[in-house]
Design a protein around this motif. Sequence first.
Motif, PDB file in Angstrom:
ATOM      1  N   PHE A  63       0.893   9.419  -5.454  1.00  0.00           N
ATOM      2  CA  PHE A  63       1.207  10.796  -5.077  1.00  0.00           C
ATOM      3  C   PHE A  63       2.335  11.369  -5.928  1.00  0.00           C
ATOM      4  O   PHE A  63       2.414  12.583  -6.146  1.00  0.00           O
ATOM      5  N   LEU A 111      -6.506   0.913   0.305  1.00  0.00           N
ATOM      6  CA  LEU A 111      -6.339   2.076  -0.562  1.00  0.00           C
ATOM      7  C   LEU A 111      -7.452   3.111  -0.378  1.00  0.00           C
ATOM      8  O   LEU A 111      -7.333   4.232  -0.864  1.00  0.00           O
ATOM      9  N   THR A 130       0.828  -1.207   0.000  1.00  0.00           N
ATOM     10  CA  THR A 130       0.000   0.000   0.000  1.00  0.00           C
ATOM     11  C   THR A 130       0.859   1.252   0.000  1.00  0.00           C
ATOM     12  O   THR A 130       0.557   2.237  -0.691  1.00  0.00           O
ATOM     13  N   HIS A 131       1.953   1.241   0.760  1.00  0.00           N
ATOM     14  CA  HIS A 131       2.861   2.388   0.805  1.00  0.00           C
ATOM     15  C   HIS A 131       3.501   2.613  -0.559  1.00  0.00           C
ATOM     16  O   HIS A 131       3.586   3.755  -1.045  1.00  0.00           O
ATOM     17  N   VAL A 143      -6.108   6.107   1.346  1.00  0.00           N
ATOM     18  CA  VAL A 143      -5.130   6.777   0.482  1.00  0.00           C
ATOM     19  C   VAL A 143      -5.855   7.663  -0.523  1.00  0.00           C
ATOM     20  O   VAL A 143      -5.488   8.819  -0.742  1.00  0.00           O
ATOM     21  N   ALA A 175       0.894   4.046  -2.811  1.00  0.00           N
ATOM     22  CA  ALA A 175       0.626   5.438  -2.455  1.00  0.00           C
ATOM     23  C   ALA A 175       1.718   6.360  -2.985  1.00  0.00           C
ATOM     24  O   ALA A 175       1.426   7.450  -3.504  1.00  0.00           O
ATOM     25  N   CYS A 176       2.976   5.947  -2.881  1.00  0.00           N
ATOM     26  CA  CYS A 176       4.074   6.767  -3.404  1.00  0.00           C
ATOM     27  C   CYS A 176       3.948   6.937  -4.913  1.00  0.00           C
ATOM     28  O   CYS A 176       4.196   8.023  -5.448  1.00  0.00           O
ATOM     29  N   SER A 200      -5.119  12.694   2.058  1.00  0.00           N
ATOM     30  CA  SER A 200      -5.451  11.765   0.972  1.00  0.00           C
ATOM     31  C   SER A 200      -5.348  12.471  -0.379  1.00  0.00           C
ATOM     32  O   SER A 200      -5.185  13.697  -0.462  1.00  0.00           O
TER      33      SER A 200
END
Length: 409
Positions: free
Chosen positions: A93, A113, A85-86, A116, A89-90, A126
Amino acid sequence: MNSVEQLHEAEQALLKIFSGIDAKVKQNLKRVLNAFRHHKVGAHHFTGVTGYGHDDLGREILDKVFAEVMGTEAAVVRVQFVSGTHAIACALFGTLRPGDEMLAVAGAPYDTLEEVIGLRGRDRGSLIDFGVSYRQLDLTPDGTIDWEKLSSTVKQNTRLVLIQRSCGYSWRPSLSITDIEKIIYLVKQQNPDTICFVDNCYGEFIETQEPSHVGADLMAGSLIKNPGGTIVNAGGYIAGRAELVESAACRLTAPGIGSAGGATFDQNRLLFQGLFLAPQMVGEAMKGTHLTGYVFDKLGYPVNPAPLAPRRDVIQAIKLGSPEKLIAFCKAIQSHSPIGSYLDPIPDEMPGYESKVVMAGGTFIEGSTSEFSADGPLREPYVVYCQGGTHWTHVAIALSAAMEAVEAA
């Protein structure tokens, strides 16, 4: 017929499928070996650096090896990613900006997610908090991609299309590489500038190609799932077009640092070795899913995917129908795990999940879903999701107990 006899019957029925999986393992391992040879991986690449992590030769070569294996221009493989998930997310973003739209084309995203994106939780930073809009293309009633709507749904400001390869906690078929190729084709026909991003968790090495081989611009996943080969302690990866990967790396570290930083904490050997082992471990997990689906289908429970269907990830879902059966199943798996066999899984809140979740995870690496584990949210229709497995024979031993426990619950 008792559980042992049922499992023996299943093993005999699946011999041809198991042989086909072995053939895929061989092809994938050859691709990994070719990348290792091409980049001249040696023991000197196992030594890491400290502090800022600058000039880590092993990390730099690992990124190149990983990119070649995944069929991409670049990759960042880092223990600093705390989860898949990290990493995802990176990537999101790093790519999306205020005014952009993200379009999910395979129905609702995985539970973790939601925050996120901003579908749950407020004022936590978010995507929606930062002015990124979100739209979702729901699945058809039979759980498949709505191809007709997809062919005319991409807008001018649709910066990124999210393609979740695995079914997650939904009762739908996971996506094949052919499905992903078709999605990318339809998206690019409407807007060639739209980035096709694949959540590749649970899907690596299932087939002999990865999403980037069929046109995906970017993808991400976890190293305690398939590509870590069951031995990597932590981390994740992002792979794809070089400029997109670097933008994502800047969200992990900081603009100006990007992929140039990050100490590897003497984990380089495990990262290389895990990638080498990954095709074999994925093959064993796939055999375990076939076995699980076969025996529970015979017991009369709905299963996804079907017992003899080609695998698209390392997850086997079983619709057990009651919280008692779900908990009994997980307890049986835990009691036949190498670590913590004496523990009883109980439903509890988990960060990132909407419902209480019960988990059986007697694994050497905490939370490793490339090792054999089972979990499910305590909500109707009470589906258990089995995943991973270092060897299918362990799955068979645990399944015997799970079959008996569920029937008694």
